[in-house]
Design an enzyme around this catalytic site. Sequence first.
Site, PDB file in Angstrom:
ATOM      1  N   ASP A 139       9.878   3.003   1.556  1.00 16.57           N
ATOM      2  CA  ASP A 139       8.891   3.415   2.562  1.00 16.57           C
ATOM      3  C   ASP A 139       9.430   4.648   3.264  1.00 16.57           C
ATOM      4  O   ASP A 139      10.210   5.415   2.689  1.00 16.57           O
ATOM      5  CB  ASP A 139       8.712   2.239   3.565  1.00 16.57           C
ATOM      6  CG  ASP A 139       7.364   2.284   4.293  1.00 16.57           C
ATOM      7  OD1 ASP A 139       7.206   3.101   5.219  1.00 16.57           O
ATOM      8  OD2 ASP A 139       6.481   1.499   3.920  1.00 16.57           O
TER       9      ASP A 139
ATOM     10  N   HIS B 114       6.055   3.676  10.461  1.00 18.34           N
ATOM     11  CA  HIS B 114       5.445   2.829   9.426  1.00 18.34           C
ATOM     12  C   HIS B 114       6.501   1.938   8.772  1.00 18.34           C
ATOM     13  O   HIS B 114       6.308   0.729   8.627  1.00 18.34           O
ATOM     14  CB  HIS B 114       4.769   3.731   8.395  1.00 18.34           C
ATOM     15  CG  HIS B 114       4.042   3.032   7.309  1.00 18.34           C
ATOM     16  ND1 HIS B 114       4.640   2.676   6.118  1.00 18.34           N
ATOM     17  CD2 HIS B 114       2.761   2.627   7.220  1.00 18.34           C
ATOM     18  CE1 HIS B 114       3.743   2.090   5.344  1.00 18.34           C
ATOM     19  NE2 HIS B 114       2.599   2.045   5.988  1.00 18.34           N
TER      20      HIS B 114
ATOM     21  N   SER C  38      -0.806  -1.990   3.963  1.00 16.08           N
ATOM     22  CA  SER C  38       0.628  -1.811   4.296  1.00 16.08           C
ATOM     23  C   SER C  38       1.149  -2.952   5.136  1.00 16.08           C
ATOM     24  O   SER C  38       2.333  -3.273   5.072  1.00 16.08           O
ATOM     25  CB  SER C  38       0.840  -0.552   5.132  1.00 16.08           C
ATOM     26  OG  SER C  38       0.940   0.584   4.349  1.00 16.08           O
TER      27      SER C  38
END
Length: 462
Positions: free
Chosen positions: A175, A232, A405
């Site tokens: 990621d 994120h 996600s």
Amino acid sequence: MNNIFKRHILAVAIMAAMPMAIYAEDSRDREHSDAQRERDDKAPAVSGELVIQFKKDATDADKARVLGKIGGEVKENVKLKDDQNNDKGDADLVRHRPEFTRAAAKAEIEADPAVEYAEPNYIYTHDSVSNDTYQVSGQLWGMQNSPTNIYGSQASTAWANGATNCGTVYVGIIDEGYMYTHEDLAANAGKNPKEIAGNKIDDDKNGYVDDVYGWDFDGKNSSVFDGIQDDHGTHVAGTIGGIGGNSKGVAGVCWSVQLLNAKFLGNAGGTLANAIKAVDYFTNLKKQGVNIVATNNSWGGGGFSQGLKDAIERANAAGILFVAAAGNAATNIDNSATPSYPASYDNANIISVASLASDGTLSSFSNYGATSVDLGAPGSGIISTVPTTVKGKIVSGYANYSGTSMATPHVTGACALYAARNPGVSAADIKAAVLGDAQVYAQTPSLLGKTLTAGRLNVSRF
Ligand SMILES: [Ca+2]
Ligand SMILES: [Ca+2]
Ligand SMILES: [Ca+2]
Ligand SMILES: [Ca+2]
């Protein structure tokens, strides 16, 4: 522009704008149709770059001949030299002369007998949809099970039964970076056991110097956390392994676990070359004896890539599950429809995850597919850890994000929990348990015909 994988905040707009290639499930060696080729050719990629997979018996002279055809220069090796654990040779990221278009450069070398295949250096984006990012609702519905909330993962039931500890298990986060100093993550920040920090020596000889918390493939350095832009990755980390029972913040599916990070998504997304290296990073660690059970892959984009599919297969051979976000384009990603990668690859170790809202409906943005998407998991309105800024200083924060996600790390955490509860279990057995319990105990009308199991994540029996 060429292809980059991105996080899911951007993914809705980009993936909707970029038609994906269509492949039959067994299309490995099948010719693309012209239309498919055209879609692959339009997928975003780094301009002027190709990832070239050479055949195993290709000599240096063969490679020089191939590069000569396109005025190519090797920028970097994509596969580590000691990672030839399949029937193919070196893979190199090559910059070619700008007068060649992507298609022309590919066409120029593809027929060469030393070339297995050549692919654009696709760009991937992450799979989160942000909604009022820092608005904390106070409800971790994705972990719960109650008469008014039946669509959570029921992790709270597993916890109540004593199943909280995944401390023997490592999970790879592919990621952005993640904030391993976060107050609700620090105790679960795993370390590469054979690497000594800060001595400028590659102690474990895996090709990366001082990769203690993982490696930053985007920045080509050992700092996997570089600031609030790594929100994120940090959010994903908190859903897998936010510290439970510490009277603060959130709790991950695993209250304790060993998180490791392969950062490849930067501000502009991540490239195919770096995605392959990130996947292989964990495969190599596992071969060194690190108990990596699964990687979390909350990202997507690009066209079909045999190179990425091969890397996922190397992970499969090493016994690592590849948990993948289905993506946020509200699209059928079956191979008979509009596949989305990596979720739509047919490797046995992939678990592909759709997103559910707390009322049990398929999230409005979620991709789906009766063969390519395995199950649903909570993905709308998920609170987790993020870095935030107070008076110019980066501190621990929490935020509410939505996206496939966010659904994906619930499933990754579940894989880790099952593995911790059943030491020595195979990747195939973990996948069978996760999918089986979804199918048998958590049938979900909104997922019928939209996922393989027609069920949602349910870890209450782990
Ligand atoms: Ca190292
Ligand atoms: Ca070192
Ligand atoms: Ca860095
Ligand atoms: Ca906590």
